[in-house]
Structure formats: structure tokens, C-alpha cells
Scaffold this active site. Structure first.
Site, PDB file in Angstrom:
ATOM      1  N   ASP A 135     -22.908 -18.133  15.016  1.00 51.89           N
ATOM      2  CA  ASP A 135     -24.629 -18.947  14.193  1.00 51.89           C
ATOM      3  C   ASP A 135     -25.719 -18.368  14.993  1.00 51.89           C
ATOM      4  O   ASP A 135     -25.887 -19.259  14.951  1.00 51.89           O
ATOM      5  CB  ASP A 135     -24.165 -20.223  14.471  1.00 51.89           C
ATOM      6  CG  ASP A 135     -25.162 -20.898  13.552  1.00 51.89           C
ATOM      7  OD1 ASP A 135     -25.501 -22.075  13.695  1.00 51.89           O
ATOM      8  OD2 ASP A 135     -25.479 -20.519  12.338  1.00 51.89           O
ATOM      9  N   LYS A 137     -28.751 -17.411  15.216  1.00 53.44           N
ATOM     10  CA  LYS A 137     -30.649 -17.086  14.698  1.00 53.44           C
ATOM     11  C   LYS A 137     -31.671 -17.409  15.203  1.00 53.44           C
ATOM     12  O   LYS A 137     -31.617 -18.022  16.333  1.00 53.44           O
ATOM     13  CB  LYS A 137     -29.918 -18.368  13.150  1.00 53.44           C
ATOM     14  CG  LYS A 137     -29.818 -19.455  13.281  1.00 53.44           C
ATOM     15  CD  LYS A 137     -29.664 -20.293  12.466  1.00 53.44           C
ATOM     16  CE  LYS A 137     -28.804 -21.770  12.772  1.00 53.44           C
ATOM     17  NZ  LYS A 137     -28.563 -22.657  11.351  1.00 53.44           N
ATOM     18  N   ASN A 140     -31.434 -20.486  16.976  1.00 50.98           N
ATOM     19  CA  ASN A 140     -30.666 -20.685  18.391  1.00 50.98           C
ATOM     20  C   ASN A 140     -30.811 -19.788  19.359  1.00 50.98           C
ATOM     21  O   ASN A 140     -30.104 -20.110  20.266  1.00 50.98           O
ATOM     22  CB  ASN A 140     -28.726 -20.535  18.039  1.00 50.98           C
ATOM     23  CG  ASN A 140     -28.489 -21.503  17.077  1.00 50.98           C
ATOM     24  OD1 ASN A 140     -29.533 -22.845  16.927  1.00 50.98           O
ATOM     25  ND2 ASN A 140     -27.306 -21.361  16.139  1.00 50.98           N
TER      26      ASN A 140
END
Ligand SMILES: C/C(=N\NC(=N)NO)c1ccc(NC(=O)c2cc3cccc([N+](=O)[O-])c3[nH]2)cc1
Length: 319
Positions: A135, A137, A140
Site C-alpha cells: 500500500d 502511496k 504513507n
């Protein structure tokens, strides 16, 4: 909301500093030292079904407490109630990369390279420890300060998966005669699991260099999913004019649809664009444990990084 007693005894929680899809981030002060921390509050209800939720959260908490790398968020403390997790983390005053890119339209190539190098080191560490982030992105990736030259940290392991390599190896040690074909092909897809992070890093680099997303519903009539499946991204000339061919080459070699052909994190770290001694020196100074950054590092062994200047941009050509 009812904060755990133990958390309140040790910290004072104040204003909200960040919001996430599954919770919020609050500024906290440790009572005994007045040191500042971030507290990520994750409400358990936000996960889909109870089952996967608990498993995901345990895996995430395990990963958060197990990882140890300068470019991965570190947990100071951890509490939970029946409906929430409270993760005490180091404060990352530069906030999310997402907002930095948005406020600056696009990052200077040298800054994008410094951040991208640190992301590669963080993800290389995860992959070497059998962890797929899944995840990655801009929301993050956190920045340690408002300076361009700053340390970055990758966070949010909610979607992370620990490669069940061990279980797979045990299976493959038995007599294969009764094993179904997908055990072997699935194995290869697990093997390719790491490649999903390389793709996301390609998207992250694209966004840092250009300020816009490579796959977007506003581009042509194809859906975002269609664009992704066909690896159809658009480099708008006005946004990419000042970007070097080597930087574009890294993006093009990561945004490859076939995971078998996609550049790996290790290969990206060896790409000519990243063989940039001044950037590497800055990155290694930032990534050292706190306080050792500014001492004269006479005694330090010269960094193992490649010392040659970047080759002339032969990388403009696509393979
Ligand atoms: C572990 C985790 N997420 N896990 C999860 N399941 N989320 O979906 C996680 C996610 C996000 C963050 N964010 C921060 O620590 C964070 C965001 C932010 C914005 C402005 C300013 C600061 N700050 O520390 O000064 C910030 N810290 C920290 C941890």
C-alpha cells in the site's frame, strides 16, 4: 472516546495532526519528559469483517514492532481497547509526502531523488525480511521536517503481507506428486508479490517528479483500471520537460505491466540515476542514528555506495 488509562497516565493527547482512512493521528506529549510523539488511533470497526481485521491488525502491529530501519516508522508504545488500537510513534513534523508534493506542484528532481532513494532503502529492507508493503502511496510516506533535505519514513503496514515462504518451502519439500499445479504457479505469483511494491514506487516517483498521477480518470476514455492493466501512463510534456532522461528511465522500468520484466528494488538501487554521490552522502547522513549525523565522520568507513559519477545519460534509451 475512552482512552486507555495506561496511555493517559504516560501521555497527554492533544490536537489532531493527521487523518487516515481508518483512524486519526494526534499530537501527544510524554508526561515525564515532555517529548512530543504522534499517536495513531485505529478503530477496529473500520476493518471489513472481524476475522481479517484482527489478523491484518495483528500482522501490522507485529510488523510495526519488528521492523528496524531509519526509513520505516518506529513504534514507541502500543495500547489497545476493545474497539481501538493506539500506536505511539515518533513525530514526523514534515507531515505526509502527499501534501508536500501538492503544495509544491512538483518536487525538484534532486529532492525527488533523495526521497525516492530512501523509499527504495526502506522497501529493500522490508523485502529482505519477507514483507510486502502492498500500500505504498504518498499518504504513507512521512517527512521528518519541513526542510527539502529531510529523512522520510514509510508507514501504514495495514495491507502488508509476510511472505508465507516458510510454509511454501515445507509444502515443496514433500512429495510433489499429489500437489496441484497452482501450488507451484501460485508460488511464483507469491514470489512476484514483491514486485507489486516496485510498481507502487514507480507511481510514487512519477507523482514526485511531475506532481500528477500517471493513471487518472481524466486521461482519455479508459478507466483507471484499464490504464493500469495496459500500463498506459501519460507524460504531459509541460510537466516532464525539465526532468532528466535517467529519471524518466527509472519510472518507465518500474511501470512495466509484466512483474517478471519489471525492474526490482535492488535493480533500481543500481540504476545510474541513483549513482549520485552527493545525494547518497546526504541520504546516509540523514539515515544515521540521531546525533551522529553532524559529527565529522573521519572514522566512518567510506560509504559502500558506488563512487563513480553517473554515466552520461545512456539511460534515455528504453530496453
Ligand atoms: C501505522 C499507521 N497506519 N496503520 C494503519 N493501519 N493505517 O491505515 C500510520 C499511519 C499514518 C501515520 N501518520 C503519522 O504518523 C503522521 C501523519 C502526520 C501529518 C502531519 C504531521 C505529523 N507529525 O507527526 O507531525 C504526522 N504524523 C502513522 C502511522
Amino acid at each position: 472516546s475512552s482512552l486507555p488509562r495506561a496511555l493517559q497516565d504516560k501521555y497527554v493527547l492533544t490536537r489532531r495532526i493527521g487523518t487516515g482512512v481508518c483512524g486519526e493521528v494526534r499530537l501527544a506529549f510524554e508526561r515525564s519528559t515532555c517529548r512530543k510523539f504522534a499517536v495513531k488511533i485505529i478503530n477496529k470497526k473500520n476493518f471489513q469483517s472481524e476475522g481479517t481485521a484482527t489478523r491484518n491488525a495483528e500482522t501490522e502491529i507485529e510488523i510495526l514492532q519488528r521492523v528496524d530501519h531509519p526509513c520505516l516508522i518506529k513504534t514507541e508504545d502500543f495500547y489497545q481497547t476493545e474497539d481501538s488500537y493506539y500506536i505511539v510513534l515518533e513525530l514526523m513534523e514534515g507531515g505526509e509526502l502527499f501534501h508536500r508534493v501538492k503544495s509544491q506542484q512538483q518536487l525538484d528532481e534532486g529532492v525527488a531523488k533523495l526521497y525516492f532513494y530512501q523509499m527504495l532503502c526502506a522497501v529493500q529492507y522490508l523485502h529482505r525480511n519477507g514483507i510486502i508493503h502492498r500500500d505504498l502511496k504518498p499518504e504513507n510516506v512521512l517527512l521528518s521536517s519541513s526542510e527539502d533535505e529531510c529523512l522520510i519514513k514509510v508507514t501504514d503496514f495495514n495491507q502488508s503481507r509476510i511472505l508465507e515462504e516458510a510454509a511454501l518451502m515445507r509444502t515443496l519439500c514433500g512429495t510433489p506428486s499429489y500437489l496441484a499445479p497452482e501450488v507451484f504457479t501460485h508460488a511464483s505469483s507469491t514470489g512476484y508479490g514483491l514486485a507489486v511494491d516496485a510498481w507502487s514506487l514507480g507511481v510514487l516517483l512519477f507523482v514526485c517528479l511531475s506532481g500528477y498521477a500517471p493513471f487518472h480518470e481524466s486521461f482519455g476514455e479508459r478507466s483507471v483500471t484499464e490504464q493500469i492493466i495496459h500500463g498506459e501512463f501519460t507524460m504531459v510534456p509541460s510537466k516532464w520537460r525539465r526532468v532528466s532522461n535517467q529519471a524518466k528511465d527509472v519510472v518507465r522500468k518500474l511501470l512495466v505491466v509484466d512483474p517478471k520484466l519489471r525492474m526490482t528494488v535492488d535493480e533500481a538501487l543500481q540504476h545510474p540515476w541513483l549513482q549520485d554521490q552527493p545525494m547518497l552522502q546526504t541520504a546516509h547522513r540523514l539515515m544515521k542514528p540521531a546525533g551522529r549525523g553532524d559529527e565529522d565522520d573521519e572514522d566512518d568507513a567510506p560509504s559502500a555506495a558506488v563512487s563513480t559519477e553517473a554515466e552520461p545519460s545512456s539511460a534515455g534509451s528504453l530496453n
